[in-house]
Design an enzyme around this catalytic site. Structure first.
Site, PDB file in Angstrom:
ATOM      1  N   GLU A   6      42.489  48.587  37.843  1.00  0.00           N
ATOM      2  CA  GLU A   6      42.751  49.987  37.347  1.00  0.00           C
ATOM      3  C   GLU A   6      42.003  51.136  37.561  1.00  0.00           C
ATOM      4  OE1 GLU A   6      44.555  49.021  32.786  1.00  0.00           O
ATOM      5  OE2 GLU A   6      42.953  47.968  33.305  1.00  0.00           O
ATOM      6  N   GLU A  25      45.155  40.561  33.228  1.00  0.00           N
ATOM      7  CA  GLU A  25      44.953  40.720  31.859  1.00  0.00           C
ATOM      8  C   GLU A  25      45.847  39.520  30.890  1.00  0.00           C
ATOM      9  OE1 GLU A  25      43.439  44.732  32.634  1.00  0.00           O
ATOM     10  OE2 GLU A  25      45.018  43.351  33.385  1.00  0.00           O
TER      11      GLU A  25
END
Length: 786
Positions: free
Chosen positions: A639, A659
């Site tokens: 990210e 995730e």
């Protein structure tokens, strides 16, 4: 009793309770399964029939959850059963076809009675055992002992585990600001109600004392109470070393007592089964009214001090039972905190000193608060009351969460006219859900007023203020803390009436802060000489930032986030720095994302306002940031790379939004940026599988600008930075500014025509005219970034 009762009518035929105190001469230290089984045996005996025959007829067993199994973060130091319902069933000689573990919440026992009464009426069950237990006192007793009992059990067989049921009960904003536990959240609600009624803190405590002193008297005479101490109004309302502050306005004696070893069980059957089992009719108790409703999440409620769902649940149960409040002879209202009682009684018109009383057990602070199972005890007491007072009605109100879920039951020995009367809970729920509450602002900036507050008092003597406020201009709601060192602000929360006080709210890396004045004289950000988790190297107009946690694969925890945020703030404020390179120490990882080991440790968590690594939520990125990815860029690391303007990847680099593999989501921009950067279907695949991308595949998808040979990512990033530095820094800055301005405009021509101030600003820069002059004079320009 009239023989015309429908055979499918549900009846409670047995109720049992069990309490084990450490101070008792015969103290054993039972596990929760053993405690629940003890209560179940008493419920079987209470039926007046052969206990073994009733046990053998049980086709369904449902249990409430224990504290150790009520949240994802809970732990069981002494162990627990993998199948509590069947652990209980095995101990009493039952082998039910169906076993259920209910969701968390104090509403659970009453909700289970409502649910399985309907199931019996509809022919889906015949004999149901409901049970629950807590052994918290035993757990604490043995926690520091060298010789601990082992409560672990592995039981085979079907189990319908309904999960924690915590949806809408947890708030990240409250957690970030230190108000994630029950006393803190209830205190916020209690102070909102208190302020609305115009009561001072002292008056409020005496009101709570007057409410709970009769509860204490009932508990003192209840053989199943965890404690038989009785307290006066003055004792409950006065702060002492023993009755210390927990979270204002609460003193310790005013909150639920969870250090208990208690259990309760109920047996529910159809009239047909009751007759077949030979249950005497004088044992039968009928469910006349019922309702189950859910409140909006705490910060979405219009009035923090009210409980519309609880009030509506009680009113609907009375309507279904076709009785009025005056027809009820006895009550038991869930009483974990005073407001759980008063917020309901305020609206239904029931006075705290009503001669009928508001509790059958003695209430959670005095009888005891066995977690999710308290109201099983209340219903057991209601069964006893209804039997000894034929034809009279008893109401039990069960609260769960933080005034979040409410289930109500109305009981009597008098038969019901139909097996199970329909309630309108679903229709009422829709109306409650459609009620519009205030909008929440997570990063407030400006003047507001305090709507509610609490001061949390820790055992070590430290305090923490928590405030819920409303912005003056928009009425948006926010959560904030005062700085603990702000004596003036803390005095406001500790003296007089804080609600309505005008405060200035502003965001910080560790959450929102409030003060009595705006601004704090903060100077422009500058670089420190040393950092603990970051290395900084300045080379002319280029800044190199290295995440320096190689032992943790450069995963980030809050202190590392803070340092990165601070360094980037200084970079964007320094006019002599034109390009930044962000990389990771070592050759294993650029950044492995969130430090999950730190997160699981239970240590305080926070995130800078500029997001993960100080970059994923940063808006004014008008100077280039290059990610030099050396090794793994996983989760938050990916990210960060997505948020950077340019990416150079080592040939061995690996990218993934991983995730989903650890039960999380890529909430720091990955779920937004990836689908906007590569084809949607490809992004979906990577997000939903957590699959890793090689450097070459990332390059082919347009996620990487350049792929370097192994070990050369930083060197190639430096080359790229050197190319950028050759161009006008003002042109680059204003180009990024214009790109940011138009990024959200879908129509191309509208974006092109957008009147950005960047174009006007460019004409006034020295670099613009220097560039034109250098071109005309056929020389290299001399950029000044002005």
């Amino acid at each position: 009793m009239a023989p015309t009762i429908d055979p499918r009518t549900p009846v409670l035929i047995g109720a049992g309770q069990f309490c084990e105190r450490i101070s008792d001469a015969g103290y054993v230290g039972h596990s929760p399964a053993e405690l629940a089984a003890a209560a179940a045996r008493r419920a079987l005996a209470d039926t007046g029939a052969d206990p073994s025959l009733v046990a053998a007829a049980i086709d369904t067993i449902a249990t409430t959850r224990q504290f150790e199994n009520s949240t994802p973060m809970a732990r069981a130091p002494l162990g627990l059963s993998n199948n509590l319902p069947r652990s209980v069933a095995a101990r009493i000689g039952a082998d039910p076809a169906r076993a259920v573990l209910e969701v968390s919440g104090g509403q659970s026992p009453q909700h289970l009675v409502n649910e399985f009464a309907r199931a019996i009426a509809e022919g889906h069950a015949d004999v149901v055992l409901l049970a629950g237990a807590e052994a918290i006192s035993t757990l604490r007793h043995f926690q520091q002992s060298d010789s601990k009992p082992n409560f672990n059990e592995v039981v085979e067989g079907q189990l319908e585990d309904r999960g924690f049921g915590l949806g809408g009960l947890m708030s990240r904003q409250l957690a970030v600001h230190g108000a994630a536990n029950a006393p803190s959240m209830y205190a916020l609600l209690e102070n909102a109600r208190r302020a609305r009624l115009g009561l001072s803190l002292e008056q409020s405590r005496h009101e709570m004392g007057r409410l709970f002193a009769p509860f204490s008297a009932v508990a003192a005479s209840n053989s199943n109470s965890a404690s038989h101490a009785q307290h006066s109004v003055e004792a409950l309302a006065t702060e002492t070393a023993e009755n210390r502050q927990i979270a204002s306005p609460y003193l310790r004696y005013l909150v639920a007592r969870d250090q208990v070893n208690q259990s309760a069980a109920l047996i529910l059957t159809s009239v047909e089964s009751a007759r077949q089992l030979g249950i005497p009719e004088e044992k039968w108790i009928f469910l006349h009214g019922h309702a189950d409703l859910v409140e909006k999440p705490l910060l979405e409620r219009t009035d923090l001090g009210a409980y519309p769902a609880g009030v509506a649940s009680v009113r609907e149960a009375l309507r279904v039972a076709d009785v009025s409040l005056e027809d009820i002879s006895a009550f038991d209202f869930y009483s974990c905190f005073p407001i759980a009682v008063s917020a309901v009684c305020d609206e239904i018109g029931l006075a705290p000193n009503d001669p009928r009383g508001l509790t059958l057990t003695g209430g959670l602070p005095f009888f005891g608060g066995p977690g999710n199972n308290y109201s099983m005890h209340a219903i057991a007491e209601a069964v006893g009351y209804a039997r000894s007072h034929p034809g009279r009605f008893v109401l039990v109100g069960a609260n769960g969460g933080v005034l979040s879920k409410y289930s109500t039951g109305v009981y009597s020995s008098q038969p019901t006219p139909v097996p199970y009367a329909s309630d309108r809970s679903s229709t009422i729920q829709t109306m409650l859900d459609n009620t519009k509450g205030p909008k929440l602002v997570t990063r407030p900036e400006g003047w507001g007023v305090i709507e509610s507050y609490t001061v949390v008092h820790n055992k070590d003597g430290s305090t923490r203020g928590v405030v819920v406020g409303r912005m003056e201009q928009t009425s948006e709601r926010f959560v904030a803390n005062p700085d603990p060192q702000d004596a003036a602000m803390m005095k406001v929360l500790n003296v007089g009436e804080p609600v309505g006080t005008r405060v200035y709210a502003s965001p910080t890396a560790r959450g929102n802060r409030i003060a009595l004045a705006s601004g704090d004289g903060t100077k422009a950000p500058i670089f420190r000489s040393e950092y603990e988790f970051v290395q900084v190297r300045r080379d002319g107009h280029v800044l190199e930032i290295t995440i320096n946690r190689p032992d943790a694969r450069n995963a980030l925890h809050p202190p590392a986030h803070d340092e990165l945020d601070e360094v980037l703030n200084a970079y964007f404020s320094d006019p002599d720095l034109w390009v930044a390179i962000l990389t990771g120490a070592g050759d294993k990882a650029f950044c492995a994302g969130n430090d999950l080991i730190y997160t699981a440790s239970g240590k305080p968590m926070w995130m800078p306002g500029n997001g993960f690594g100080g970059v994923t939520s940063r808006r004014a990125m008008t100077k280039p940031v290059i990610a030099a990815v050396n090794g793994f860029a996983m989760g938050g690391g990916f990210e960060i790379a997505l948020a950077c303007h340019l990416v150079v990847a080592d040939a061995s680099a690996r990218f993934a939004l991983s995730e989903v593999k650890v039960g999380l989501i890529a909430g720091a921009g990955g779920l937004v940026r990836l689908p906007r950067t590569i084809p949607q279907k490809k992004a979906n695949e990577l997000i939903l599988t957590g699959r890793q991308l090689s450097a070459e595949e990332a390059f082919s998808l347009g996620l990487v600008n350049r792929v370097a040979e192994a070990g050369q990512a930083l060197a190639v990033a430096r080359e790229l930075a050197a190319e950028i530095v050759q161009s006008s820094p003002t042109s680059i800055r204003l180009s990024l500014h214009l790109m940011n301005d138009t990024q959200g405009i879908a129509d191309t021509l509208d974006a092109v025509a957008f009147p950005s101030v960047a174009l006007d600003d460019l004409m006034g820069t020295q670099d613009c005219w220097e560039g034109l002059a250098a071109f005309a004079q056929k020389r290299q320009p001399h950029w000044t970034n002005r």
